[in-house]
Design an enzyme around this catalytic site. Sequence first.
Site, PDB file in Angstrom:
ATOM      1  N   SER A   1     -94.534  -0.187 -92.408  1.00  0.00           N
ATOM      2  CA  SER A   1     -93.294   0.582 -92.322  1.00  0.00           C
ATOM      3  C   SER A   1     -93.179   1.576 -93.456  1.00  0.00           C
ATOM      4  O   SER A   1     -93.831   1.457 -94.486  1.00  0.00           O
ATOM      5  CB  SER A   1     -92.098  -0.360 -92.367  1.00  0.00           C
ATOM      6  OG  SER A   1     -91.873  -0.750 -93.703  1.00  0.00           O
ATOM      7  N   LYS A   2     -92.315   2.551 -93.227  1.00  0.00           N
ATOM      8  CA  LYS A   2     -92.128   3.588 -94.226  1.00  0.00           C
ATOM      9  C   LYS A   2     -91.525   3.018 -95.496  1.00  0.00           C
ATOM     10  O   LYS A   2     -91.732   3.518 -96.578  1.00  0.00           O
ATOM     11  CB  LYS A   2     -91.217   4.675 -93.676  1.00  0.00           C
ATOM     12  CG  LYS A   2     -91.935   5.533 -92.691  1.00  0.00           C
ATOM     13  CD  LYS A   2     -91.163   6.778 -92.377  1.00  0.00           C
ATOM     14  CE  LYS A   2     -91.930   7.514 -91.296  1.00  0.00           C
ATOM     15  NZ  LYS A   2     -91.253   8.504 -90.591  1.00  0.00           N
ATOM     16  N   ARG A   3     -90.715   1.958 -95.326  1.00  0.00           N
ATOM     17  CA  ARG A   3     -90.044   1.407 -96.492  1.00  0.00           C
ATOM     18  C   ARG A   3     -91.020   0.678 -97.412  1.00  0.00           C
ATOM     19  O   ARG A   3     -90.974   0.797 -98.606  1.00  0.00           O
ATOM     20  CB  ARG A   3     -88.914   0.477 -96.068  1.00  0.00           C
ATOM     21  CG  ARG A   3     -87.592   1.209 -95.925  1.00  0.00           C
ATOM     22  CD  ARG A   3     -86.536   0.337 -95.306  1.00  0.00           C
ATOM     23  NE  ARG A   3     -86.874  -0.019 -93.943  1.00  0.00           N
ATOM     24  CZ  ARG A   3     -87.048  -1.251 -93.509  1.00  0.00           C
ATOM     25  NH1 ARG A   3     -86.910  -2.259 -94.332  1.00  0.00           N
ATOM     26  NH2 ARG A   3     -87.345  -1.500 -92.254  1.00  0.00           N
ATOM     27  N   LYS A   4     -91.913  -0.092 -96.806  1.00  0.00           N
ATOM     28  CA  LYS A   4     -92.815  -0.920 -97.605  1.00  0.00           C
ATOM     29  C   LYS A   4     -94.061  -0.187 -98.092  1.00  0.00           C
ATOM     30  O   LYS A   4     -94.651  -0.548 -99.085  1.00  0.00           O
ATOM     31  CB  LYS A   4     -93.273  -2.115 -96.769  1.00  0.00           C
ATOM     32  CG  LYS A   4     -92.275  -3.242 -96.757  1.00  0.00           C
ATOM     33  CD  LYS A   4     -92.986  -4.523 -96.385  1.00  0.00           C
ATOM     34  CE  LYS A   4     -91.985  -5.587 -96.040  1.00  0.00           C
ATOM     35  NZ  LYS A   4     -92.512  -6.539 -95.083  1.00  0.00           N
ATOM     36  N   ASN A   5     -94.517   0.782 -97.326  1.00  0.00           N
ATOM     37  CA  ASN A   5     -95.802   1.378 -97.648  1.00  0.00           C
ATOM     38  C   ASN A   5     -95.708   2.876 -97.817  1.00  0.00           C
ATOM     39  O   ASN A   5     -94.849   3.514 -97.247  1.00  0.00           O
ATOM     40  CB  ASN A   5     -96.798   1.152 -96.504  1.00  0.00           C
ATOM     41  CG  ASN A   5     -96.797  -0.264 -96.026  1.00  0.00           C
ATOM     42  OD1 ASN A   5     -95.892  -0.682 -95.344  1.00  0.00           O
ATOM     43  ND2 ASN A   5     -97.799  -0.988 -96.420  1.00  0.00           N
TER      44      ASN A   5
END
Length: 506
Positions: free
Chosen positions: A253-257
């Site tokens: 995901s954009k949030r984690k990676n």
Amino acid sequence: MSEIIVRYPPSPTGFFHIGTARTVLYNFLFAKSNNGKAIMRMEDTDKNRSEKQYEDNILSGIQKLGMAWGENWESSRTDVVYQSERAGVYKKYIEQLLAEDKAYYCFSTPEELNELREKAQKEKKAFRYPETWRNADKKLVQEKLNAGEKSVIRYKLPKDITEITFTDAVRGEVTIKLTELDDFVIAKNLDTALYNFCVVIDDNDMKISHVIRGEDHISNTPKQILLFKEFGFDIPTFAHLPLILNADKSKLSKRKNKVSVDDYLADGFLPEALVNFLALLGWNTSDEQEIFTMEELVEKFSVDRVHKGGAIFDIEKLKWINQEWIKKMDISEFYTRILEYWQSEDVKNSEKYNFPLTTFGDLNSEKNALFLKEALALVKDRTKQLSEVFDNLELFYTDDARLAYSTDIYFHKKMKTSAETAVESLEFAKNVIEHLDESFEFTADSLKTVFVEKIKAAGFKNGYILYPLRVALSGAEFSPGTLELLEIFGKERSLVRINRGIELCQ
Ligand code: GLU
């Protein structure tokens, strides 16, 4: 076999995503290895979210990774097909469906539908559109249209088909019951067709033979197959690629990676290493090989060996692959790539990677370039990311950080030196340097002449003086030669380092 034609269909609603890059790569490898071609298709029907900057970023990203599109694989911008320019084409087909009573206007409001959706959720049932407007009175519909009431256009799900079965090139036979679908929306209005509709018309017009895309699209496939059948079009072969997962099996995901390709390039990953890594995200050969050039990938890739299960995105593996690619380079290539990297827009303009290139002097000077090359040769094989190199070259530009080294490195059996003997050697060198004339040209060549002469006159061996001097200058066990270091550092900085060496050894 008819011609192999694939499509790259990104939506320009964000920067070139690592998952999109993997999809493009698999399409590229498949088409290339089958003497086919790839069509670049911008899926920009969502006017609110599509942006030119994203489109540019995606197109240039595809090129940076060495993938290409077009009849002759030339990646020309004029070869890009824009869905936004094809509204007229979609309109004709929507009108056809409406005329044949295969599609209809639906005036259910978003509020009404939300209510039904919430109700279904409470009852733990899947939401399905209740076909309110499926068989509505034609006169009523016309009146509402005339009055300008808001509507969408839905496809009339055939009642005589109970399921859709297709053979996915990765997962084998896939069957979806029509009870899982409803009369889905194909267009907001005559001029605004939606994704599931546009791709069918496009895939047919472009004679797409293979649709290779992420598994997240598998639920769209039966809808698209229904439309292919409705229009009597040939149905392409579908291949759904495994999802890309984090180590904890959650979706990337954009949030984690970090997810944009440019982020990885700015972090010092080589395009060829990224390609190599992405190729292995869901595919492998039958042997142990892990490092592949693009040519090898084209030669070895086959859809049969694409995995069904999710592909874990392992950043350590990417670092390892990058390091292997760096090890394979010779020093001239590494030097060129490092300079390109330092001068690339993302690196040059970022605070995070703010490298003062002037540190190495004017690199048009052969001597300066050679010195940097020699320094790079020392750090190359332990470099995992190009972003580390500048820090690893610290000893060549800082006067303090590296100077806190262990004096054990003054020990050299052959040179007969140690931390104890180094004081004498360094005092001698310091004395030589301090007594140079104002007009003395502080170059490796002139210094060599002076040092050789003075060392000989004092009855020392060259190594006894020059080895500890090199250690004091570099603060490291391995470094470029003593005289080169002296020249690069200049008189003042050399003396600072020599004094620091004396201090440490006393
Ligand atoms: N525009 C879609 C996406 O970016 C492509 C879907 C497809 O391959 O059909 O996900």
